[in-house]
Scaffold this active site. Structure first.
Site, PDB file in Angstrom:
ATOM      1  N   GLU A  22       0.875  -1.164   0.000  1.00 14.47           N
ATOM      2  CA  GLU A  22       0.000   0.000   0.000  1.00 14.47           C
ATOM      3  C   GLU A  22       0.918   1.222   0.000  1.00 14.47           C
ATOM      4  O   GLU A  22       1.790   1.323   0.863  1.00 14.47           O
ATOM      5  CB  GLU A  22      -0.868  -0.039   1.264  1.00 14.47           C
ATOM      6  CG  GLU A  22      -1.918   1.032   1.289  1.00 14.47           C
ATOM      7  CD  GLU A  22      -2.767   1.003   2.565  1.00 14.47           C
ATOM      8  OE1 GLU A  22      -2.712   0.022   3.320  1.00 14.47           O
ATOM      9  OE2 GLU A  22      -3.477   1.999   2.784  1.00 14.47           O
ATOM     10  N   ARG A  47       5.120 -12.604  10.062  1.00 13.78           N
ATOM     11  CA  ARG A  47       5.811 -11.381   9.679  1.00 13.78           C
ATOM     12  C   ARG A  47       7.147 -11.289  10.392  1.00 13.78           C
ATOM     13  O   ARG A  47       7.365 -11.900  11.435  1.00 13.78           O
ATOM     14  CB  ARG A  47       4.952 -10.137   9.904  1.00 13.78           C
ATOM     15  CG  ARG A  47       4.423  -9.939  11.281  1.00 13.78           C
ATOM     16  CD  ARG A  47       3.304  -8.899  11.322  1.00 13.78           C
ATOM     17  NE  ARG A  47       3.708  -7.600  10.815  1.00 13.78           N
ATOM     18  CZ  ARG A  47       3.034  -6.934   9.875  1.00 13.78           C
ATOM     19  NH1 ARG A  47       1.957  -7.432   9.353  1.00 13.78           N
ATOM     20  NH2 ARG A  47       3.435  -5.758   9.482  1.00 13.78           N
ATOM     21  N   LYS A  83       4.351   0.868   9.577  1.00 14.25           N
ATOM     22  CA  LYS A  83       4.444   2.112   8.821  1.00 14.25           C
ATOM     23  C   LYS A  83       3.890   3.282   9.622  1.00 14.25           C
ATOM     24  O   LYS A  83       4.381   4.398   9.518  1.00 14.25           O
ATOM     25  CB  LYS A  83       3.703   1.964   7.493  1.00 14.25           C
ATOM     26  CG  LYS A  83       4.560   1.266   6.452  1.00 14.25           C
ATOM     27  CD  LYS A  83       3.934   1.322   5.092  1.00 14.25           C
ATOM     28  CE  LYS A  83       2.952   0.209   4.927  1.00 14.25           C
ATOM     29  NZ  LYS A  83       2.546  -0.012   3.531  1.00 14.25           N
TER      30      LYS A  83
HETATM   31  P1  ATP Z   1       2.749  -2.257   8.170  1.00 11.19           P
HETATM   32  O1  ATP Z   1       2.089  -3.200   9.119  1.00 11.19           O
HETATM   33  O2  ATP Z   1       4.194  -2.077   8.403  1.00 11.19           O
HETATM   34  O3  ATP Z   1       2.045  -0.971   8.039  1.00 11.19           O
HETATM   35  P2  ATP Z   1       1.471  -3.408   5.940  1.00 11.19           P
HETATM   36  O4  ATP Z   1       1.240  -4.857   6.055  1.00 11.19           O
HETATM   37  O5  ATP Z   1       0.319  -2.512   6.171  1.00 11.19           O
HETATM   38  O6  ATP Z   1       2.709  -3.005   6.775  1.00 11.19           O
HETATM   39  P3  ATP Z   1       1.584  -3.370   3.106  1.00 11.19           P
HETATM   40  O7  ATP Z   1       2.031  -2.266   2.244  1.00 11.19           O
HETATM   41  O8  ATP Z   1       0.151  -3.732   3.114  1.00 11.19           O
HETATM   42  O9  ATP Z   1       2.074  -3.026   4.552  1.00 11.19           O
HETATM   43  O10 ATP Z   1       2.479  -4.649   2.862  1.00 11.19           O
HETATM   44  C1  ATP Z   1       2.801  -5.180   1.617  1.00 11.19           C
HETATM   45  C2  ATP Z   1       3.178  -6.609   1.778  1.00 11.19           C
HETATM   46  O11 ATP Z   1       4.274  -6.753   2.671  1.00 11.19           O
HETATM   47  C3  ATP Z   1       2.037  -7.412   2.368  1.00 11.19           C
HETATM   48  O12 ATP Z   1       1.900  -8.594   1.635  1.00 11.19           O
HETATM   49  C4  ATP Z   1       2.460  -7.665   3.781  1.00 11.19           C
HETATM   50  O13 ATP Z   1       1.952  -8.865   4.255  1.00 11.19           O
HETATM   51  C5  ATP Z   1       3.972  -7.691   3.671  1.00 11.19           C
HETATM   52  N1  ATP Z   1       4.582  -7.286   4.943  1.00 11.19           N
HETATM   53  C6  ATP Z   1       4.390  -6.138   5.607  1.00 11.19           C
HETATM   54  N2  ATP Z   1       5.078  -6.132   6.767  1.00 11.19           N
HETATM   55  C7  ATP Z   1       5.726  -7.306   6.837  1.00 11.19           C
HETATM   56  C8  ATP Z   1       6.610  -7.915   7.792  1.00 11.19           C
HETATM   57  N3  ATP Z   1       6.962  -7.290   8.923  1.00 11.19           N
HETATM   58  N4  ATP Z   1       7.092  -9.150   7.522  1.00 11.19           N
HETATM   59  C9  ATP Z   1       6.751  -9.775   6.385  1.00 11.19           C
HETATM   60  N5  ATP Z   1       5.929  -9.275   5.452  1.00 11.19           N
HETATM   61  C10 ATP Z   1       5.418  -8.054   5.665  1.00 11.19           C
HETATM   62 MG    MG Z   2      -1.436  -3.448   4.790  1.00 15.45          MG
END
Ligand code: ATP
Ligand code: MG
Length: 561
Positions: A36, A261, A271
Site C-alpha cells: 500500500e 511477519r 508504517k
Molecule cells: P505495516 O504493518 O508495516 O504498516 P502493511 O502490512 O500494512 O505493513 P503493506 O504495504 O500492506 O504493509 O504490505 C505489503 C506486503 O508486505 C504485504 O503482503 C504484507 O503482508 C507484507 N509485509 C508487511 N510487513 C511485513 C513484515 N513485517 N514481515 C513480512 N511481510 C510483511
Molecule cells: Mg497493509
C-alpha cells in the site's frame, strides 16, 4: 537457484510443489508483492519481496508489483516512486507487470453490482459505530441490520446513487450478506464499499465510493491470475472471506497462504510508527540510516545482497517471532567482508611527529585493497613526517592488557614501519601530540631481525589526509521491543545517543574518488559508506556497522552453555 530441484523446502514451497504435481494452476507459479503506497518500505517488506520474487525466480514463474492503492486518503505518489526504487535496488524485476489496484475500480464495481443483483449484498444505512455495536463478539452472535432485507432492486438503486455521489461520507455502505452469527467475525456481513469523497492519486475525483481491503484484495489477485497469494498471519482469519467473495462471483480463485511477519529487536516495523518518527522529526526522513526502512538501510551502507541473504536465512514460519538485530548486522558484515575495499581513516585524530624522518620526504607503501578478494589489487599510500593515529591507540599510562602505543613501546604502523613512541606532548593535561621514531630498517612494517610487536595500528599522513564528517549510529531504541512496552509510548524508548557526528576525521585521500553510497571498510573500525549529503566541499561518511560480530559471539556463548 534456477533449477526446480534445488528449491529449498519450507511450508509455502511445499504447497507450491504439491500444486505443481496436481496441476492445480496448469503448472503456473505467479505471485505478487502488493504494497500500500502509504509509507516507505521496511525490512519486513523486504522479507515479503524476497519471498514473492524469490519463489517466482526459483520456479520459473512470475511476480507482479502491485500497488494496493484502494484507500485514497493515505496514499501518495511519492511513496509509489520510492517503493519502485526499493524493489529494484533489492535486485528484483517485475518484467513490466507493474499494476495499480485502482486500475481495477470499474471491474470491482461491476462485481459489486453482480453480487447485489444476486441478493448477496445490501446497502446499509447504519453508521460505522452502529455496525460495530451490532457485530457481536467471539462469544455472542451479531444482530442483523434492519436494512438487511431490502430488495435487490432497491439495493442496486442505492448502490448506483452511492456511486453517483448522492450520499455523504459514512451515510451508507454496501455490505455482503453472509451470516451475522458466523463464528468468524470477518464473515458477519462485512462492508464492501464505503462512501468517501476524497481525491485519489490515480483516479482523481472519479470515485466517491471506495472498496474495502477484503473485497478488493482477492479481486486484484484474481484479475491478475495470481496462483499463490502470500500474506502475513493476521490475514488467516480473512481467508474464508477471500474465498467467499471469489466463489460468489464465480471467478478464478488463487490460494491465499499466510506466513509470519518479520519483527526485529530494537526497532519498530509498522508504517504508522515509522511515519510518526518521520513526521515528528525524531529522525531525518524516511531514509534516515537509523530506520529499518529499505531506503534507510541503503543509505546506511547495507548491500542488497546482504538483505536478500538475511531474508533467506531467517526462513519462513507459521509462528510470529522476533529476530535479533545482531543477526541482520552479521549478514551485512558477512557480505561486506567479501566485497568492501579497505581504507585507512582516523576518527579521533592524534598527531604523531616522526622525529627521525626527514621533513618533506614522502614514501609510498603498497596496501592491500581487500584481503578477501585477490582481484581487488593494491593501492599506494603516502607516509610522511607528520601522521595521525587514533587517539585511543595511545595511552600514557596503560593497563596491563593494552598492547598499543605508549611511551617507550614499539608497534607496527600498518604497511609502513615499526614505530616507537618517545614522548607525549601535553597541553592542559591533555595529550596533543606524540613524538615517535621509526626503525628505518623495518620498511613495510617487519624487522629483519625477526623481532615481534604486539599490535598493528592504522594511520594517515597529515599532509595527504582529507577531512570528513563521520556519522556513527547506535540502536534507535533502548529496549528490544519498543512497541510492546506496557502503558508506554514507543517513542519514550528512543535512544538519545543513536546518532553521533564526528567532525574533522582524517581519512585516506582515495576516499574522495568514491561516490555516494559506495561501501568500504576502514581498517579496524568497521564498514562505512559515503553519505548522500556529501558535496564537493565536504565528505560525509556513515558507519554501516562495526567489525565486532556480536551475533557470532552470542551463538558461541549459547553453544557453550
Ligand atoms: P505495516 O504493518 O508495516 O504498516 P502493511 O502490512 O500494512 O505493513 P503493506 O504495504 O500492506 O504493509 O504490505 C505489503 C506486503 O508486505 C504485504 O503482503 C504484507 O503482508 C507484507 N509485509 C508487511 N510487513 C511485513 C513484515 N513485517 N514481515 C513480512 N511481510 C510483511
Ligand atoms: Mg497493509
Amino acid at each position: 537457484m534456477d533449477s526446480k530441484n534445488s528449491v529449498q523446502k519450507d511450508f509455502i514451497r511445499e504447497i507450491i510443489n504439491k500444486d505443481l504435481k496436481t496441476d492445480k494452476y496448469d503448472g503456473r507459479v505467479h505471485t505478487r508483492f502488493p504494497p500500500e503506497p502509504n509509507g516507505s518500505l521496511h525490512i519486513g517488506h523486504a522479507k515479503s519481496i524476497c519471498l514473492n520474487f524469490g519463489i517466482a525466480q526459483e520456479y520459473g514463474g512470475k511476480c507482479n508489483l502491485r500497488f494496493d492503492d484502494t484507500n485514497p486518503a493515505k496514499e501518495e505518489k511519492e511513496y509509489v516512486k520510492s517503493i519502485i526504487e526499493d524493489v529494484k535496488w533489492l535486485g528484483f524485476d517485475w518484467e513490466g507487470r507493474l499494476f495499480f489496484a485502482s486500475d481495477y475500480f470499474n471491474q470491482m464495481y461491476d462485481y459489486a453490482v453482480q453480487l447485489t443483483k444476486a441478493g448477496k449484498a445490501f446497502v446499509d444505512d447504519l453508521n460505522a459505530k452502529e455496525i460495530s455495536e451490532k457485530r457481536g463478539t467471539l462469544t455472542k452472535p451479531g444482530i442483523n441490520s434492519p436494512y438487511r432485507d431490502r430488495s435487490a432492486e432497491e439495493n442496486l438503486d442505492l448502490l448506483e446513487r452511492m456511486k453517483a455521489g448522492e450520499f455523504a461520507d459514512g451515510e451508507k455502505v454496501l455490505r455482503a450478506k453472509i451470516d451475522m452469527a458466523h463464528p468468524n467475525l470477518n464473515m458477519r456481513d462485512p462492508v464492501v464499499y464505503r462512501v468517501l469523497h476524497a481525491s485519489h492519486h490515480n483516479t482523481g475525483d472519479k470515485w466517491c465510493i471506495y472498496p474495502m481491503y477484503d473485497w478488493a484484495h482477492g479481486l486484484e489477485d484474481s484479475i491478475e491470475r495470481i496462483t499463490h497469494s502470500l500474506c502475513t498471519l493476521e490475514f488467516e482469519n480473512h481467508r474464508p472471506l477471500y474465498d467467499w467473495f471469489l466463489i460468489q462471483i464465480g471467478v478464478y480463485r488463487p490460494q491465499q497462504i499466510e506466513f509470519a511477519r518479520l519483527n526485529l529487536t530494537f526497532t519498530v516495523m509498522s508504517k504508522r510508527m515509522l511515519l510518526e518518527l518521520v513526521e515528528g522529526k525524531y529522525v531525518h526522513g524516511w531514509d534516515d540510516p537509523r530506520l529499518p526502512t529499505i531506503s534507510g538501510m541503503r543509505r546506511r551502507g547495507y548491500s542488497p545482497a546482504s538483505i536478500r541473504n538475511f531474508c533467506s536465512r531467517i526462513g519462513i514460519a507459521k509462528v510470529n517471532s522476533i529476530v535479533d538485530f545482531e543477526f541482520l548486522e552479521h549478514c551485512v558484515r558477512d557480505d561486506l567482508n567479501k566485497t568492501a575495499p579497505r581504507f585507512m581513516g582516523v576518527l579521533h585524530p592524534l598527531k604523531v611527529v616522526i622525529e627521525n624522518y626527514p621533513e618533506g620526504k614522502v614514501e609510498e607503501f603498497e596496501a592491500v585493497n581487500n584481503p578477501e578478494d585477490s582481484k581487488a589489487g593494491t593501492r599506494k599510500i603516502p607516509f610522511s613526517k607528520e601522521l595521525y593515529i587514533e587517539r585511543e591507540d595511545f595511552m600514557e599510562d596503560p593497563p596491563k592488557k593494552f598492547y598499543r602505543l605508549t611511551p617507550g613501546r614499539e608497534v607496527r604502523f600498518r604497511y609502513s614501519y615499526l614505530v616507537t613512541c618517545k614522548e607525549a606532548i601535553k597541553k592542559n593535561g591533555e595529550v596533543v601530540e606524540l613524538i615517535c621514531n621509526i626503525d628505518p630498517e623495518t620498511r613495510g612494517g617487519y624487522a629483519p631481525d625477526g623481532r615481534k610487536v604486539k599490535s598493528t595500528i592504522h594511520w594517515v599522513s597529515a599532509a595527504y589526509a582529507i577531512d570528513a564528517d563521520v556519522r556513527l549510529y547506535d540502536r534507535l531504541f533502548t529496549v528490544e521491543d519498543p512497541a510492546g512496552q506496557k502503558d508506554a509510548d514507543f517513542k519514550d524508548f528512543l535512544n538519545p545517543d543513536s546518532l553521533q557526528i564526528l567532525k574533522s576525521c582524517k581519512v585516506e585521500t582515495s576516499i574522495k574518488d568514491l561516490k555516494p553510497l559506495d561501501r568500504f571498510q576502514f581498517e579496524r573500525l568497521g564498514y562505512f559508506c559515503i553519505d548522500s549529503d556529501t558535496t564537493k566541499d565536504k565528505i560525509v561518511i556513515n558507519r554501516t556497522v562495526t567489525l565486532r560480530d556480536t551475533w557470532a559471539k552470542l551463538q558461541k556463548q549459547q553453544m557453550n552453555k
